[in-house]
Write a protein that holds these residues in place. Sequence first.
Motif, PDB file in Angstrom:
ATOM      1  N   HIS A 126       0.864  -1.180   0.000  1.00  0.00           N
ATOM      2  CA  HIS A 126       0.000   0.000   0.000  1.00  0.00           C
ATOM      3  C   HIS A 126       0.904   1.234   0.000  1.00  0.00           C
ATOM      4  CE1 HIS A 126      -3.782  -2.109   1.782  1.00  0.00           C
ATOM      5  NE2 HIS A 126      -3.372  -2.617   0.637  1.00  0.00           N
ATOM      6  N   VAL A 158      -0.772  -0.791  -4.571  1.00  0.00           N
ATOM      7  CA  VAL A 158      -2.084  -0.151  -4.423  1.00  0.00           C
ATOM      8  C   VAL A 158      -1.865   1.319  -4.070  1.00  0.00           C
ATOM      9  CG1 VAL A 158      -4.227  -0.139  -3.069  1.00  0.00           C
ATOM     10  CG2 VAL A 158      -3.109  -2.313  -3.629  1.00  0.00           C
ATOM     11  N   THR A 203      -6.829   1.094  -6.149  1.00  0.00           N
ATOM     12  CA  THR A 203      -6.687   2.262  -5.277  1.00  0.00           C
ATOM     13  C   THR A 203      -7.507   2.074  -3.991  1.00  0.00           C
ATOM     14  OG1 THR A 203      -8.503   3.238  -6.567  1.00  0.00           O
ATOM     15  CG2 THR A 203      -6.306   3.989  -7.090  1.00  0.00           C
ATOM     16  N   THR A 251     -11.423  -1.453  -7.203  1.00  0.00           N
ATOM     17  CA  THR A 251     -10.703  -2.402  -8.057  1.00  0.00           C
ATOM     18  C   THR A 251     -10.554  -1.843  -9.483  1.00  0.00           C
ATOM     19  OG1 THR A 251     -12.743  -3.451  -8.786  1.00  0.00           O
ATOM     20  CG2 THR A 251     -11.714  -4.347  -6.787  1.00  0.00           C
TER      21      THR A 251
END
Length: 492
Positions: free
Chosen positions: A55, A79, A149, A166
Amino acid sequence: MNQEMPNLLKQRAELTPKRLAIKANNEEVTFEQLYKRVQQRATILSKHGIRENQHIAILMRNSVEMIETIHAVIALGAVAVMLNVRLSEQELAWQIDDVEAEYIICNREFQKNVKVYKTIVCEDLFIHHVEEILPSLSQVSFYHDKVATIMYTSGTTGNPKGVMQTYGNHWSSAISSALNLGLQVNDRWLLSVPLFHISGLSILMRSVIYGIGVVLHERFDAAKMNQAIMRDGVTIVSVVTTMLKQMIEQLEKERYPESFRCMLVGGGPVPEKYLLECQEKGIPVYQSYGMTETASQVVTLTPEDSLVKIGSAGKPLFLNQIKIMKNGQECQPNEEGEIFVKGPTITKGYWKKEEATNKAIKNGWLQTGDQGYVDEDGFLYVLDRRSDLIISGGENVYPAQIESVLLTHPNISDAGVIGVKDEKWGQSPHAFVVLKESVEIDEIRAFCQEKLAAYKVPKYYTIVDELPRNASNKLLRRKLKDLIKDNHDVEN
Ligand code: ATP
Ligand code: MG
């Protein structure tokens, strides 16, 4: 639907390399150039330790570098966690800890706000020095179901929740929007809303999926927006109501060119006064309803309906369905209840909040927390947050309606309304107003009496210097309750 997807930017750069991807200040970047820079940026970020599935928080102002950073994080298979630059140090820490971000990529000016974390300052990455691109970049795979995200909700009704968006959500949202607004080869979308909100990020996704240019502004400036529409070939703009208001005020007698085809307004209803002004000036307004959990708009009102269905947010987009529920039953047309939304743009859930996810999403239906109704022609009307609903003498009273009436008073610049306990009626509205010029409370009351049913007229009034708002500038009605705890009991 865990279908594999291409690397969207790579695909776009291969399909239409020479088309404009971004225009910002005096800089113009094609998709081919953008892809190259993203590959270079991803290579540098990899050297800093960024890996697949991590992340990675991004704390930046709208800029070409921010767009490159979002694409680069995605290109690495990580992400991208979008952080609001207006959050306080404490609020940032809460979101960064909650999402378990490995690194924060930020502008230098924000580094001090996140100093206890591993930061990478964007201005220190010299991407043009990168000659060899990381070979493993070509092996990263993308799937419909993979999280691209994480974006936190605005935190209007409670603590913000990390919404997992997604690739499939972004893809479906872009497709739904194109099926609704249409798509033209020469489209250019003006992006001045923050990229860290879904309103901004969804424009970026559409640009890559459609192959259209983004005209990028660092921040909202009504005069600059109007200039861009006049001179930069902008065909579509996304705004919120306050932006629209300033743009039409600033426009005076001028008119937008014929090629300008869509003013997409989200985040809240557009008062009739502005709709009429837009009609006079030939501005095609599309009102819309959506939220972080739906990866942007799910319901939109076309200009031909905007003055027939005043106050409506429109009809669901092609891939979405809506229904109104009350006490476990689906409502009849015009019956008020809670809005539920279904479709491929709905989030797969809140990060690490299984209970909240299971509560909010059942059988694919997202319970929005918003109250509204659908009329006999299928048009949605959003009334207010369900949690803010005031029930007075058995009647539903919506703070948003009272606030919009108060805001039409010439001496009032801002207004917020909540429900407070009332011996006789159960609850009564209490109004908080910010004044432009002084005015007697009795005059405000008389003004409300003229425009509202008696049970909706606020019983109490408090004059304040400003109203509590969050980093997205949304009114925090729950904080208004704290302001009067001492005076009388407040219904929760
Ligand atoms: P939180 O979920 O943390 O309380 P939030 O709901 O304000 O924050 P967002 O996802 O940014 O976070 O905002 C979505 C909300 O904005 C919707 O649920 C709705 O209440 C409001 N909204 C969006 N569009 C409209 C509209 N056209 N009319 C009225 N309200 C709208
Ligand atoms: Mg919400």
